[in-house]
Structures are given as C-alpha cells and as structure tokens.
Design an enzyme around this catalytic site. Structure first.
Site, PDB file in Angstrom:
ATOM      1  CB  CYS A  93      61.783   6.129  89.779  1.00 29.12           C
ATOM      2  SG  CYS A  93      61.645   5.204  88.243  1.00 29.12           S
ATOM      3  CG  HIS A 367      56.087   4.795  89.950  1.00 24.28           C
ATOM      4  ND1 HIS A 367      56.706   5.912  90.470  1.00 24.28           N
ATOM      5  CD2 HIS A 367      57.087   3.934  89.610  1.00 24.28           C
ATOM      6  CE1 HIS A 367      58.020   5.736  90.434  1.00 24.28           C
ATOM      7  NE2 HIS A 367      58.276   4.559  89.916  1.00 24.28           N
TER       8      HIS A 367
END
Lengths: 421, 139
Positions: A93, A367
């Site tokens: 991420c 996200h």
C-alpha cells in the site's frame, strides 16, 4: 541519526487524481489517463508533457487484480510518453509513496529535471474473498497467513494491544470513521462521499421502500454498534473501521526546484523525505506502534529541520481507524496513548488544531492501494495552495506532511512539504 | 540429525509435522529467533543452531476474525463461526503468529491479553495433504 540532505531541491508543481470508486468498465490505464489529465490541468503555467523525462509508477498487484504485469511502460505509453525510462514500484500500500521518493531521488541526483510519478490500482474485478487473499500476499505468507490472519486482523491485533495498554474502547475508533466520512463528503473524487448520518437515512429509506422494519438508530454511535448495519470484520474492527476496495489512479509532476517557477508561482517544496522498513508484526518489540513510521518520520523531520508541532495538516495512512490513531502518535503529533483522545476531542477534525485526512482519508476517499500514496500528495497540494474547495482548512498552511504505510508497517514513507511564496 | 537441516521455512514446517516448535539460536551472541533465521539480525553472523522452543507463553495481541480468508473458510470458519488469531510471546522471549484455541471467539471482549497459552499441533487436511498447523491453547 545522521542528518541526510537531498542533492538538490525538488518541488511538486502539479497533482491530480481520477475519481475513486468501483468502475467495471475502466482498466487501470483508463484511470491513469484521467489522473494524468487532472494533473496537467493543475499546472498553473504552460507545460508541455513532452518535457517529462522519466516515469515512476506505484502499483501493488496488477498481476493478480488484472492479470497484467510490467505496467509502467503501458502507463507511460497511454499518456504519450513511450520511450522514456519507466519503473514500477511495489511496496504494497506504500507503492506510490515510495515511487514518489524514487522520483525525488532521481531529480535530486541531477540526472533528471522533470519526473512524472503516479499510482494505479484496479481492485474491483475480483470477488471480495480473492481481494482479501491478494492483499494478504503483502503480509508474511509463510508465517503470518497460516495463523489465519487477514489484513483487518493484523490491525485489529494492534488495536487489541493498544486498548490493553492505554484503555481505549472500540467506540473511540468510531470517531475517526465519523470524521473521515464528514471530510470525504466534501471531496468530489471520494468513493464514499457521504456522512454517516446521510448513510443512516439512506438505509432507512431503503428499508421503507422494501417494506422492511425501519431501523430506529437514535444517533451515529447506535448505528455503528448495530451488528447488522456495521458488521464485525475482525474484532474490534467493524465494517466502518475499514477502508474500502477501490479502483483509482493518481499522478504528480515533480521538477527540480530551480525550474519550478516556470510551472507555477506556488510550488510545494519537498523539504523532508524518510523511509524505513520493519519485520513481521510478531517480530516487533512494540505492538502498539509502527516502528517504520517512527523511523521514517524522524528521518524526514531531521532532513526538513522541523518539528511535529510545525506541521499544519497531514494525510496519514488510515487503512483502518486504529491505523490513523497510531499514525498520529508515530508522527509525534500526540504522545503514545493520546491519539485516540485527540480523535474523540476533534483535535484532528478539519477545524481542529491538527487537521488529519481532510480528503476523507483512505477510509472515505477510497484505497486503491498502489495509488494511495500519491493520492495523499494530491490533497496536500490542494490544501496548501488553497484549492481544496468546501473542505479547505482555514488560514495559512506553510507545512504539510504525508505518511504512507505498506502492509502492517513493513514499509513506511513520509514526506514533508513547504510553501515559500 | 535434525540439527543439520537448513534454516528455512520448509525445515520449520518439517519440525511442526514432527510436533516440535523449533527456532534458531545464534551461538555467537546467544539470541534465539522464532521463526528461525539463517543470519543473526544482531551480529549478522551465520553460526546458527536449532533450538527447541518449549511452547509455553502468553497472549500479546489478538483478534476474532469474522471475514475469513479462503483457507480458513475451507477449515469451516466464517461469519457464523469466528476464530481467534493472535501474536504469542513465548517464555523464551520470542513471538510468533498463530491461531488461538480454548477461548470463546464469539466473545472477544472477554479474552484477556496476558492469558497463559501452550502450543498445540493441529492436524489439517486428509491423507497426503495432511499438515500440522501451529496453534496455541489457553490453559
């Protein structure tokens, strides 16, 4: 810690993003085209894309999500930049936060003057169980995943240790979700741009339409405690403690500081950059903090010559509500064990003393993992230049910060931005 | 000689199949590692030897998982049957991730950090596919 400096100054002169959400008919390259066009539109003065010399793309797993590897040349090509050197960076991420750092280092080295840094992720093609398995590949698949851990599970375990040490209750985490949804409502690019009260109204209307019993939640907290409306994912984290599965792309234009004024009268100067790594969660001494975030931020503060109190706004990696609480402590904004109180007391709200995640954060904005790091820079670019519209933080913002985490803290990258005009 | 096995995940799993929890130990600086490491992260030396971890410890962090990965769904867990996963701190000072048994996963608020645990070797799968998974059980 040694006080490392960049070889020369680097500035952000453009920043843009695609809309974040679920887009069945768009591939990651389509989303990157949108992000690139949005970035171009944000450059104040004349800018010829042909001047871009090098390209860094953050992407976690187009291989598994879209059966497409080797994505960086494709992203360069779709925006007309084939022939330039490209590189894909995978740090879970934190992929595009690290891509950003690579772009900075490329310019600071003196080799290039103009770099395009982007991030992409197209996650919604797969069913949720396969997305969960794909994300789990960012953990230690030999020693953590066989234990039954999932990504929400890791952060839930951090929350359990934090609650035990500091007396936090699961309710405290809900105040982070409420705040980030408030902020996301004001962000036209957010995936879930609705407040929790508006969400509750929607659920009531839908029940009425279907002839089902209409829920009688008296406030947001009652809604968030409802096992049916807000189901448990990994105790103590419920659905509204988790960031969503998202498609999206982001892009920034980095240039050498000495040519920044050719692009804009209001560049953001990158004055601090720090990055660190860490072992698997079970191999860490402290389970209530992310060591790599402490180390990366200390490095960035030392390079910038500023203190946590000098930072006016920050976008932090709130993949889960507990992650935002821990981040605000790791960055030195609050003492250990005080972060959850700051969230509850709205110190981190848009009109608070330390606004955090004015974009809505990963929680509400969405996200798309490989795009999220550069997405944070997009928000800081808008806020510091007074272009954040309805969610604009009042007053002058001389310093901003981004904090991007990969995995459970295996990677963390922190950047500090300054306005000098 | 078991001590001649390389310091790899495959060796670790092989020991688990023999119902042994084995870590590595740096003979240079007297530090133990679980999971095993081939290189000491303290002295960077490779003078490792296998050391048996007794398997007594306490719960350091945990969660009760309702949305399970495919492997745990196949083992019968899910929304209606959550399970506990945790980080366990062994008496030797090392920590490891494992499934936690013997506590009510549907009442995670009653689970206490610090609970005493012992290692348990759980059989998963059938026949050729049979493997031993590491778990810890509340005493």
């Amino acid at each position: 810690m040694s006080n490392k400096k960049l070889g020369r100054g680097v500035a952000v002169v453009g920043a843009g993003m695609s809309k974040f959400g679920a887009f069945p008919d768009k591939s990651s390259r389509d989303l990157f085209v949108e992000a690139f066009q949005s970035m171009r539109g944000s450059v104040d003065k004349e800018f010829d894309p042909a001047d871009i010399e090098t390209i860094y793309i953050g992407n976690f797993s187009s291989d598994l999500f879209e059966a497409q590897s080797h994505t960086a040349p494709i992203m360069a090509d779709v925006v007309g930049l084939a022939s330039r050197p490209t590189m894909r960076i995978e740090d879970a991420c934190a992929s595009s936060g690290v891509a950003m750092r690579q772009g900075i280092l490329a310019i600071a080295s003196g080799l290039y003057d103009i770099a395009l840094v982007g991030g992409t992720e197209k996650m919604t093609n797969l069913p949720t169980a396969e997305v969960t398995d794909t994300l789990a590949a960012a953990a230690d698949t030999l020693y953590e995943i066989p234990a039954g851990f999932t990504f929400p599970g890791f952060y839930a375990a951090i929350a359990s240790a934090y609650m035990h040490k500091y007396g936090m209750k699961p309710e405290h985490l809900m105040s982070v979700a409420i705040k980030n949804h408030e902020n996301g409502t004001l962000n036209p690019n957010a995936q879930f741009g609705v407040t929790i009260p508006a969400w509750m109204e929607g659920r009531k209307k839908s029940a009425e339409k279907k002839g089902k019993p209409i829920p009688t939640w008296k406030d947001e907290m009652e809604f968030l405690h409802d096992d049916r409306a807000n189901p448990m994912i990994a105790w103590p984290l419920r659905l509204f403690d988790c960031s969503p599965i998202t498609d999206g792309a982001t892009a920034v234009l980095l240039v050498a500081e000495d040519i920044a004024k050719q692009f804009t009268d209001h560049p953001l100067h990158i004055i601090g950059s720090g990055q660190a790594s860490d072992a698997a969660l079970h191999d860490r001494d402290d389970l209530t903090s992310i060591g790599a975030a402490r180390q990366a931020s200390q490095e960035a503060y030392a390079m910038a010559g500023v203190m946590p109190k000098d930072v006016r706004i920050a976008e932090v990696h709130d993949c889960f509500t507990i992650a935002e609480v821990v981040a605000t402590e790791d960055l030195g904004f609050f003492e250990p064990g005080e972060g959850f109180k700051a969230a509850e007391d709205r110190v981190t709200a848009r009109d608070g003393a330390k606004p955090i995640n004015t974009s809505g954060g990963l929680k509400s904005k969405g996200h798309p993992v490989g795009a999220s790091g550069v997405g944070q820079t997009v928000e800081i670019f808008k806020q510091m230049r007074g272009q954040a519209g309805e969610r604009q933080v009042a007053g002058d913002i001389p310093l901003g910060l981004t904090h991007n985490v990969g995995g459970t803290g295996g990677t963390c990258v922190v950047h500090i931005y300054e306005r000098r005009d | 000689m078991t001590t001649e096995r390389p310091f790899t995940a495959a060796s670790f799993r092989q020991f688990l199949n023999e119902k042994k929890l084995m870590g590595s130990h740096c003979s240079n600086c007297d530090k133990s590692y679980l999971p095993p490491r081939a290189i000491c992260s303290h002295c960077f030396g490779d003078q490792m030897e296998w050391v048996e971890i007794k398997g007594a410890g306490k719960l350091a962090a945990f969660t009760s998982i309702y949305i399970a990965p495919t492997t745990m769904i196949e083992a019968g867990y899910g929304r209606d049957k959550p399970y506990l996963a945790g980080v366990v701190e062994l008496d030797e000072g090392v920590k490891i991730s494992a499934q936690i048994l013997g506590l009510d996963a549907s009442k995670p608020e009653d689970v206490k950090i610090g609970t005493q645990l012992v290692a348990e070797f759980v059989e998963r799968g059938e026949g050729e596919e049979k493997k031993i998974a590491l778990a810890f059980r509340a005493e």
